[in-house]
Design a protein around this motif. Structure first.
Motif, PDB file in Angstrom:
ATOM      1  N   THR A 114       0.845  -1.179   0.000  1.00  0.00           N
ATOM      2  CA  THR A 114       0.000   0.000   0.000  1.00  0.00           C
ATOM      3  C   THR A 114       0.884   1.232   0.000  1.00  0.00           C
ATOM      4  OG1 THR A 114      -1.782   1.164   1.175  1.00  0.00           O
ATOM      5  CG2 THR A 114      -0.156   0.045   2.530  1.00  0.00           C
ATOM      6  N   VAL A 115       0.473   2.248  -0.741  1.00  0.00           N
ATOM      7  CA  VAL A 115       1.184   3.524  -0.776  1.00  0.00           C
ATOM      8  C   VAL A 115       0.398   4.511   0.071  1.00  0.00           C
ATOM      9  CG1 VAL A 115       1.876   5.460  -2.227  1.00  0.00           C
ATOM     10  CG2 VAL A 115       2.228   3.127  -3.025  1.00  0.00           C
ATOM     11  N   ILE A 116       1.079   5.176   0.994  1.00  0.00           N
ATOM     12  CA  ILE A 116       0.408   6.080   1.934  1.00  0.00           C
ATOM     13  C   ILE A 116       0.984   7.482   1.790  1.00  0.00           C
ATOM     14  CG2 ILE A 116      -0.081   6.547   4.360  1.00  0.00           C
ATOM     15  CD1 ILE A 116       0.239   3.587   4.908  1.00  0.00           C
ATOM     16  N   ILE A 117       0.132   8.433   1.459  1.00  0.00           N
ATOM     17  CA  ILE A 117       0.564   9.820   1.368  1.00  0.00           C
ATOM     18  C   ILE A 117      -0.101  10.679   2.442  1.00  0.00           C
ATOM     19  CG2 ILE A 117       1.057   9.672  -1.096  1.00  0.00           C
ATOM     20  CD1 ILE A 117      -1.614  10.958  -1.653  1.00  0.00           C
ATOM     21  N   SER A 118      -0.990  10.069   3.204  1.00  0.00           N
ATOM     22  CA  SER A 118      -1.680  10.780   4.273  1.00  0.00           C
ATOM     23  C   SER A 118      -1.012  10.457   5.607  1.00  0.00           C
ATOM     24  CB  SER A 118      -3.159  10.364   4.317  1.00  0.00           C
ATOM     25  OG  SER A 118      -3.760  10.751   5.527  1.00  0.00           O
ATOM     26  N   GLU A 119      -0.561  11.494   6.318  1.00  0.00           N
ATOM     27  CA  GLU A 119       0.115  11.269   7.605  1.00  0.00           C
ATOM     28  C   GLU A 119      -0.799  10.611   8.638  1.00  0.00           C
ATOM     29  OE1 GLU A 119       2.817  14.090   9.257  1.00  0.00           O
ATOM     30  OE2 GLU A 119       3.078  15.107   7.338  1.00  0.00           O
ATOM     31  N   PRO A 120      -2.075  11.013   8.769  1.00  0.00           N
ATOM     32  CA  PRO A 120      -2.952  10.318   9.722  1.00  0.00           C
ATOM     33  C   PRO A 120      -3.080   8.828   9.418  1.00  0.00           C
ATOM     34  CG  PRO A 120      -3.920  12.415   9.087  1.00  0.00           C
ATOM     35  CD  PRO A 120      -2.744  12.206   8.187  1.00  0.00           C
ATOM     36  N   THR A 121      -3.156   8.480   8.126  1.00  0.00           N
ATOM     37  CA  THR A 121      -3.243   7.067   7.752  1.00  0.00           C
ATOM     38  C   THR A 121      -1.966   6.340   8.125  1.00  0.00           C
ATOM     39  OG1 THR A 121      -4.711   7.606   5.899  1.00  0.00           O
ATOM     40  CG2 THR A 121      -3.612   5.457   5.839  1.00  0.00           C
ATOM     41  N   LEU A 122      -0.829   6.987   7.910  1.00  0.00           N
ATOM     42  CA  LEU A 122       0.451   6.387   8.274  1.00  0.00           C
ATOM     43  C   LEU A 122       0.538   6.179   9.781  1.00  0.00           C
ATOM     44  CD1 LEU A 122       3.136   5.390   7.174  1.00  0.00           C
ATOM     45  CD2 LEU A 122       4.017   7.727   7.364  1.00  0.00           C
ATOM     46  N   GLU A 123       0.041   7.135  10.537  1.00  0.00           N
ATOM     47  CA  GLU A 123       0.042   7.008  11.991  1.00  0.00           C
ATOM     48  C   GLU A 123      -0.824   5.832  12.442  1.00  0.00           C
ATOM     49  OE1 GLU A 123      -1.209  10.782  13.426  1.00  0.00           O
ATOM     50  OE2 GLU A 123       0.663  11.816  12.897  1.00  0.00           O
ATOM     51  N   GLU A 124      -1.935   5.607  11.755  1.00  0.00           N
ATOM     52  CA  GLU A 124      -2.788   4.474  12.093  1.00  0.00           C
ATOM     53  C   GLU A 124      -2.068   3.159  11.826  1.00  0.00           C
ATOM     54  OE1 GLU A 124      -5.715   4.301  13.505  1.00  0.00           O
ATOM     55  OE2 GLU A 124      -5.823   6.474  13.773  1.00  0.00           O
ATOM     56  N   TRP A 125      -1.290   3.115  10.739  1.00  0.00           N
ATOM     57  CA  TRP A 125      -0.517   1.914  10.449  1.00  0.00           C
ATOM     58  C   TRP A 125       0.527   1.684  11.550  1.00  0.00           C
ATOM     59  CZ3 TRP A 125       0.137  -2.547   8.338  1.00  0.00           C
ATOM     60  CH2 TRP A 125      -0.568  -2.901   7.185  1.00  0.00           C
ATOM     61  N   VAL A 126       1.161   2.760  11.986  1.00  0.00           N
ATOM     62  CA  VAL A 126       2.165   2.637  13.054  1.00  0.00           C
ATOM     63  C   VAL A 126       1.519   2.058  14.308  1.00  0.00           C
ATOM     64  CG1 VAL A 126       3.687   3.923  14.592  1.00  0.00           C
ATOM     65  CG2 VAL A 126       3.645   4.467  12.147  1.00  0.00           C
ATOM     66  N   LYS A 127       0.321   2.499  14.639  1.00  0.00           N
ATOM     67  CA  LYS A 127      -0.401   1.962  15.804  1.00  0.00           C
ATOM     68  C   LYS A 127      -0.663   0.474  15.640  1.00  0.00           C
ATOM     69  CE  LYS A 127      -2.725   6.309  17.029  1.00  0.00           C
ATOM     70  NZ  LYS A 127      -4.029   7.004  17.132  1.00  0.00           N
TER      71      LYS A 127
END
Length: 234
Positions: free
Chosen positions: A154-167
Motif C-alpha cells: 500500500t502507498v500512503i501519502i496521508s500522515e494520519p493514515t500512516l500514523e494508524e498503520w504505526v499503531k
C-alpha cells in the motif's frame, strides 16, 4: 488502520445509476462544448482571425481529448474502487470494477505477516530533494493458511493514515523494518530480493516515519545487487 469507509453490507459492485447519469451528462456536456468550439474555430478562421482561430482550435482539440478519455472509461480493466473491512485480527480488501461489476478480495490476519518493510515512495518526477518527499510505501509478505507466501502493498501519502498503520504495527507487534531507500520502482518480481538484501533497521513505532526519512541523506532508488555499478554480472 483506517476505519471502514463503507459498512460490510455496502461492498463495491456495479456503478450506481447516479454515477452513470453524471458520466453521461459530463460526456454530453464536453461533447457539445467541443463541437460548438470547433464551429467557432472554423468561423473565426474564415473571418481571417487566424491567431484566435489557432487558440480556439487548440482548446477544441483538448476538449476532444477529454471526450476520448471519457469514452475509454467503461472499457478500462482492473479495479476502479476498493473497500476495506476491518476485523479484530486483520482485514479484508474488496476490489471492484464499477463498469463491469467484477470483484476480487484479499483477506489475511496480522499474525500471517512475516515481513513488513516501510520505504520511501515518490512520484516518477522525483529529483532526490527532501522537499519533494511524497509518502511511504509499505510492502508486506504473509503466509496463507496453505503455506503459500504472498505479497501485498500500500502507498500512503496521508500522515494520519500512516500514523494508524504505526499503531497497528505496535499493537500487533508486526515484524516491521524501515529503510531510507526509495522503493517506488521496485516490482513484484524483485520483492524477495529486496526483503533479503535491502539495508533496513527494525521499526517498532518509537520513531516518526516522516522524521526518519527527513534525517536521511540517501534518497536514491533501490536496485537489486546484480544491477549495481561494478557488478560484472549486471
Amino acid at each position: 488502520m483506517q476505519t471502514n469507509v463503507f459498512s460490510a453490507d455496502k461492498l463495491p459492485g456495479k456503478m450506481s445509476a447516479a454515477k452513470k447519469v453524471y458520466y453521461y451528462l459530463a460526456l454530453i456536456g464536453f461533447g457539445a462544448f467541443g463541437i460548438a468550439l470547433l464551429y467557432l474555430t472554423v468561423d473565426t478562421f474564415l473571418d481571417g482571425e487566424w491567431l484566435l482561430a489557432a487558440l480556439l482550435g487548440g482548446i477544441s482539440l483538448f476538449i476532444g481529448w477529454i471526450c476520448i478519455q471519457l469514452l475509454k472509461l467503461p472499457r478500462q480493466k482492473g479495479p476502479t474502487t476498493f473497500t476495506k473491512v476491518e476485523e479484530q485480527d486483520g482485514y479484508t480488501l474488496y476490489f471492484a470494477n464499477e463498469w463491469t461489476g467484477e470483484t476480487n478480495s484479499v483477506t489475511f490476519r496480522y499474525d500471517q505477516i512475516t515481513d513488513l518493510l516501510i520505504g520511501l515512495w515518490t512520484n516518477p518526477g522525483f529529483k532526490g530533494k527532501k522537499n519533494d518527499y511524497i509518502g511511504a510505501r509499505l510492502l508486506y509478505r504473509y503466509r496463507e493458511d496453505n503455506g503459500d507466501m504472498k505479497y501485498f502493498e500500500t502507498v500512503i501519502i496521508s500522515e494520519p493514515t500512516l500514523e494508524e498503520w504505526v499503531k497497528t504495527i505496535e499493537e500487533h507487534q508486526l515484524p516491521a523494518r524501515i529503510t531510507n531507500r526509495n522503493i517506488s520502482a521496485v516490482k513484484e518480481a524483485q520483492f524477495d530480493d529486496m526483503l533479503e538484501t535491502i539495508e533496513a533497521i527494525p521499526f517498532d513505532g518509537s520513531i516518526s516515519v516522516k522524521e526518519y526519512f527527513m534525517e536521511q541523506e540517501d534518497f536514491s532508488l533501490w536496485q537489486p545487487p546484480s544491477m549495481k555499478k561494478g557488478d560484472p554480472s549486471s
